[in-house]
Design an enzyme around this catalytic site. Sequence first.
Site, short mmCIF file in Angstrom:
data_model
loop_
_atom_site.label_atom_id
_atom_site.label_comp_id
_atom_site.label_asym_id
_atom_site.label_seq_id
_atom_site.Cartn_x
_atom_site.Cartn_y
_atom_site.Cartn_z
N LYS A 1 23.68 -56.82 23.18
CA LYS A 1 23.04 -58.13 22.99
C LYS A 1 23.73 -59.21 23.81
O LYS A 1 23.34 -60.37 23.77
CB LYS A 1 23.05 -58.51 21.51
CG LYS A 1 22.12 -57.65 20.65
CD LYS A 1 22.06 -58.17 19.25
CE LYS A 1 21.48 -57.18 18.27
NZ LYS A 1 20.04 -57.02 18.41
N GLN B 1 24.34 -62.13 16.89
CA GLN B 1 23.50 -63.11 17.59
C GLN B 1 24.30 -64.30 18.13
O GLN B 1 23.74 -65.12 18.85
CB GLN B 1 22.39 -63.62 16.66
CG GLN B 1 21.35 -62.58 16.30
CD GLN B 1 20.57 -62.03 17.49
OE1 GLN B 1 20.52 -62.65 18.56
NE2 GLN B 1 19.98 -60.86 17.33
N ASP C 1 28.99 -61.55 10.83
CA ASP C 1 28.12 -60.78 11.71
C ASP C 1 27.81 -61.67 12.91
O ASP C 1 27.01 -62.60 12.81
CB ASP C 1 26.85 -60.39 10.93
CG ASP C 1 25.80 -59.75 11.83
OD1 ASP C 1 25.98 -59.73 13.06
OD2 ASP C 1 24.78 -59.28 11.29
N CYS D 1 13.79 -56.65 11.19
CA CYS D 1 14.85 -56.05 10.36
C CYS D 1 15.39 -57.05 9.35
O CYS D 1 16.61 -57.09 9.09
CB CYS D 1 16.00 -55.50 11.20
SG CYS D 1 15.50 -54.18 12.28
N HIS E 1 20.24 -59.63 8.43
CA HIS E 1 19.63 -58.46 9.05
C HIS E 1 19.87 -57.27 8.11
O HIS E 1 20.87 -57.24 7.39
CB HIS E 1 20.35 -58.24 10.39
CG HIS E 1 19.78 -57.19 11.28
ND1 HIS E 1 20.03 -55.85 11.10
CD2 HIS E 1 18.98 -57.27 12.37
CE1 HIS E 1 19.42 -55.16 12.05
NE2 HIS E 1 18.78 -56.00 12.84
#
Length: 404
Positions: A224, A201, A198, A363, A121
């Site tokens: 999220k 997600q 990261d 993104c 991203h």
Amino acid sequence: MNLETIRTDFPILSREVYGRPLVYLDNAATTQKPLCVLDAMREEYLNVNANVHRGVHYLSQQATELHEGARDTVRQFLHADKTEEIIFTRGTTESINLVASSFGEAFLKEGDEVIVSEMEHHSNIVPWQLLQARKGIRLRVIPITDDGRLDLEAFRALLSERTRLVSITHVSNVLGTVNPVAEVIALAHEAGVPVLVDAAQSAPHLPLDVQQMDCDFLAFSGHKMYGPTGIGILYGKERWLEQMPPYQGGGEMIDQVTWEKTTFERLPFKFEAGTPDYVATHGLATAIKWLQGLDMDDVMEHEKLLTRYCMEQLQQMEGIRIYGPQAGMRDAVVSFNVEGIHHLDLGTLLDRMGVAVRTGHHCAQPLMQRLGVSGTVRASFALYNSTEEVDCFVEALRRVVRMF
Ligand SMILES: Cc1ncc(COP(=O)(O)O)c(C=O)c1O
């Protein structure tokens, strides 16, 4: 997992758009919030509201207890060793910027290398490019295979004595690929290189155990994973955080301030300048507890089923191209294009039929370049989605395609 009961926690899922029942499949962008999160935040504003840490009065102490209690809830959620290792930020983006800025300041110099992957991203690309411009570091990129997996051989070859950090997504927000982070971390550590994960997600879908994973940093966003917007987490190993300078200056992060010299607070406050969003931290903790109240194995099973079912339905359509690995190797994200139809047109017409999906570059423009497209349509699932909703989506898509 009782889907009907769960869905009653999300009144927004029962609303209509354009006179049709809403089918919300934009969960990778942000999830809806259960009533308990909204109630907890409303209750705090109604009955507890006061600035945290500094007040001697009752309300301030109560708000501080909720705020610091939330930190401990996050620590438990991540299986981190200490609350000192849990930093509140505004989201994944700010967490990564914090590391780029502060780790970059302490440990990176001209010619040093940071490794990311081709499926990142922008929030795990641009902070490093800013550092590149400031410090002359070099950004190296792990390529992906044609079916959207990390090329681990290429990663091995990129690791060198110049590598100072690997910063990699756990799950791709476009391809759904679940990256073998344990393997990446083991390889990086063999070379003495720390790793940032990261988890934007993965946090809502997969169990996270930072000690087992042995990552050095991990970032995710509350919004999220059924929590509020504006709050995120940076986990960092204490030994790294201790050596890193503050990210921003201001109230809360200081020990003593004089005109001559300022000394800083201990961890985690050193990295938390200004009044924190203490209502959002409580909201996030409530979301985590709500999630923990569900059987995570059931949740994963359900989301896998939705993803597999959706892919099977889509694969039967002519002219469709689905990006990323096969169903068993991906998380709850399905990105695709239909030959001859622009993704934006598909998304706009699906919306008129009540189906909310995302279109565009998500993104991840460098990944779009790799895929050779300007964008995709992306359907992404949360635990409250149903196979009936997948049916609605696929039926709507068939109707849209017939229009062209
Ligand atoms: C993989 C990944 N990383 C980082 C981000 C940025 O998250 P936020 O905008 O909440 O900071 C996102 C958001 O879509 C994402 O999917």
